[in-house]
Scaffold this motif. Sequence first.
Motif, PDB file in Angstrom:
ATOM      1  N   GLY A  34     -10.345   4.763  13.411  1.00  0.00           N
ATOM      2  CA  GLY A  34     -10.976   4.784  12.100  1.00  0.00           C
ATOM      3  C   GLY A  34     -10.457   5.918  11.231  1.00  0.00           C
ATOM      4  N   TYR A  35     -11.205   6.169  10.177  1.00  0.00           N
ATOM      5  CA  TYR A  35     -10.872   7.196   9.190  1.00  0.00           C
ATOM      6  C   TYR A  35     -12.123   8.034   8.966  1.00  0.00           C
ATOM      7  CZ  TYR A  35      -7.697   3.284   8.293  1.00  0.00           C
ATOM      8  OH  TYR A  35      -6.824   2.244   8.437  1.00  0.00           O
ATOM      9  N   SER A  36     -11.962   9.363   8.889  1.00  0.00           N
ATOM     10  CA  SER A  36     -13.153  10.185   8.646  1.00  0.00           C
ATOM     11  C   SER A  36     -12.850  11.395   7.795  1.00  0.00           C
ATOM     12  CB  SER A  36     -13.795  10.633   9.969  1.00  0.00           C
ATOM     13  OG  SER A  36     -13.065  11.680  10.552  1.00  0.00           O
ATOM     14  N   ASN A  37     -13.934  11.956   7.299  1.00  0.00           N
ATOM     15  CA  ASN A  37     -13.962  13.220   6.580  1.00  0.00           C
ATOM     16  C   ASN A  37     -13.110  13.218   5.324  1.00  0.00           C
ATOM     17  OD1 ASN A  37     -15.147  13.717   9.275  1.00  0.00           O
ATOM     18  ND2 ASN A  37     -15.435  15.752   8.407  1.00  0.00           N
ATOM     19  N   GLY A  38     -13.135  12.090   4.629  1.00  0.00           N
ATOM     20  CA  GLY A  38     -12.498  11.990   3.325  1.00  0.00           C
ATOM     21  C   GLY A  38     -13.541  11.702   2.258  1.00  0.00           C
ATOM     22  N   SER A  44      -8.763   1.820   2.891  1.00  0.00           N
ATOM     23  CA  SER A  44      -7.845   0.974   3.655  1.00  0.00           C
ATOM     24  C   SER A  44      -6.776   1.882   4.271  1.00  0.00           C
ATOM     25  CB  SER A  44      -7.167  -0.046   2.737  1.00  0.00           C
ATOM     26  OG  SER A  44      -6.277   0.617   1.848  1.00  0.00           O
ATOM     27  N   TYR A  45      -6.035   1.328   5.207  1.00  0.00           N
ATOM     28  CA  TYR A  45      -4.922   2.064   5.809  1.00  0.00           C
ATOM     29  C   TYR A  45      -3.943   2.515   4.723  1.00  0.00           C
ATOM     30  CZ  TYR A  45      -0.869   2.971   8.792  1.00  0.00           C
ATOM     31  OH  TYR A  45       0.205   3.546   9.423  1.00  0.00           O
ATOM     32  N   GLU A  46      -3.650   1.620   3.801  1.00  0.00           N
ATOM     33  CA  GLU A  46      -2.728   1.951   2.722  1.00  0.00           C
ATOM     34  C   GLU A  46      -3.258   3.105   1.875  1.00  0.00           C
ATOM     35  OE1 GLU A  46      -3.693  -1.183   3.568  1.00  0.00           O
ATOM     36  OE2 GLU A  46      -1.776  -1.767   4.453  1.00  0.00           O
ATOM     37  N   ASP A  47      -4.583   3.095   1.598  1.00  0.00           N
ATOM     38  CA  ASP A  47      -5.200   4.202   0.848  1.00  0.00           C
ATOM     39  C   ASP A  47      -5.031   5.522   1.591  1.00  0.00           C
ATOM     40  OD1 ASP A  47      -6.177   2.382  -1.076  1.00  0.00           O
ATOM     41  OD2 ASP A  47      -8.142   2.230  -0.082  1.00  0.00           O
ATOM     42  N   VAL A  48      -5.359   5.510   2.888  1.00  0.00           N
ATOM     43  CA  VAL A  48      -5.310   6.728   3.696  1.00  0.00           C
ATOM     44  C   VAL A  48      -3.878   7.250   3.790  1.00  0.00           C
ATOM     45  CG1 VAL A  48      -5.721   7.686   6.009  1.00  0.00           C
ATOM     46  CG2 VAL A  48      -7.422   6.168   4.967  1.00  0.00           C
ATOM     47  N   CYS A  49      -2.908   6.355   3.899  1.00  0.00           N
ATOM     48  CA  CYS A  49      -1.501   6.754   4.009  1.00  0.00           C
ATOM     49  C   CYS A  49      -0.988   7.496   2.777  1.00  0.00           C
ATOM     50  CB  CYS A  49      -0.608   5.545   4.285  1.00  0.00           C
ATOM     51  SG  CYS A  49      -0.708   4.981   5.990  1.00  0.00           S
ATOM     52  N   THR A  50      -1.632   7.334   1.639  1.00  0.00           N
ATOM     53  CA  THR A  50      -1.205   8.065   0.451  1.00  0.00           C
ATOM     54  C   THR A  50      -1.511   9.547   0.569  1.00  0.00           C
ATOM     55  OG1 THR A  50      -3.298   7.871  -0.768  1.00  0.00           O
ATOM     56  CG2 THR A  50      -1.687   6.047  -1.018  1.00  0.00           C
ATOM     57  N   GLY A  51      -2.462   9.898   1.458  1.00  0.00           N
ATOM     58  CA  GLY A  51      -2.877  11.289   1.592  1.00  0.00           C
ATOM     59  C   GLY A  51      -3.855  11.722   0.523  1.00  0.00           C
ATOM     60  N   ARG A  52      -4.262  10.800  -0.340  1.00  0.00           N
ATOM     61  CA  ARG A  52      -5.137  11.173  -1.460  1.00  0.00           C
ATOM     62  C   ARG A  52      -6.620  10.908  -1.204  1.00  0.00           C
ATOM     63  NH1 ARG A  52      -0.636   8.882  -4.549  1.00  0.00           N
ATOM     64  NH2 ARG A  52      -1.825   6.971  -4.713  1.00  0.00           N
ATOM     65  N   THR A  53      -6.965  10.275  -0.072  1.00  0.00           N
ATOM     66  CA  THR A  53      -8.381   9.985   0.189  1.00  0.00           C
ATOM     67  C   THR A  53      -9.086  11.135   0.905  1.00  0.00           C
ATOM     68  OG1 THR A  53      -8.083   9.015   2.390  1.00  0.00           O
ATOM     69  CG2 THR A  53      -7.818   7.532   0.477  1.00  0.00           C
TER      70      THR A  53
END
Length: 180
Positions: A34-38, A44-53
């Motif tokens: 998963g994704y946390s602490n943003g 989405s994976y694509e969002d997280v990959c930008t480093g901006r979330t």
Amino acid sequence: MPESLPTIVLGGGCFWCTEAVYVKVRGVTDVESGYSNGQVERPSYEDVCTGRTGHAEVVKLTYDPAQVSLRQLLEIFFVVHDPTQRDRQGHDVGTQYRSGIYYTTEEQRRVADDMIRQMSQDKLFGRPIVTEVRPLANYWPAEEYHQDFFEKNPHQGYCLAVAAPKVAKFRRTFSELVKA
């Protein structure tokens, strides 16, 4: 077995690699990438990959403390990734790959802080540990295709080059904790 088992969330670089290790650990009853602490809801994976979330790629572990202790889970964590690299693991670079322990109880925070303090005093890694220890916030499961990725794709290039060596290192170092 207790009705409600504890969870802890760990960020050790790419979640495929971290998940590949923890699914093999005796006493870990569930592993979810998963994704946390943003800051973003339902990234989405694509969002997280930008480093901006602001999110880190993580695994949420549910574990049975009668079979594996939190300390053992964290010992594995510190062996299978490099806690001295800020915002990267190997060739994976960006804030989403940061080293982090995202706790769900104060006891987990205390154990993590104590371990980091002791390893730092012992100069175990030769460089400062940069692992962040923070309360779990804004956790979201990763897309279904990320779940059990290594198990489903053991011959994929990244899995062979990066995840498989981490699994092998876990098996060598913690043979007593490998699921039967």
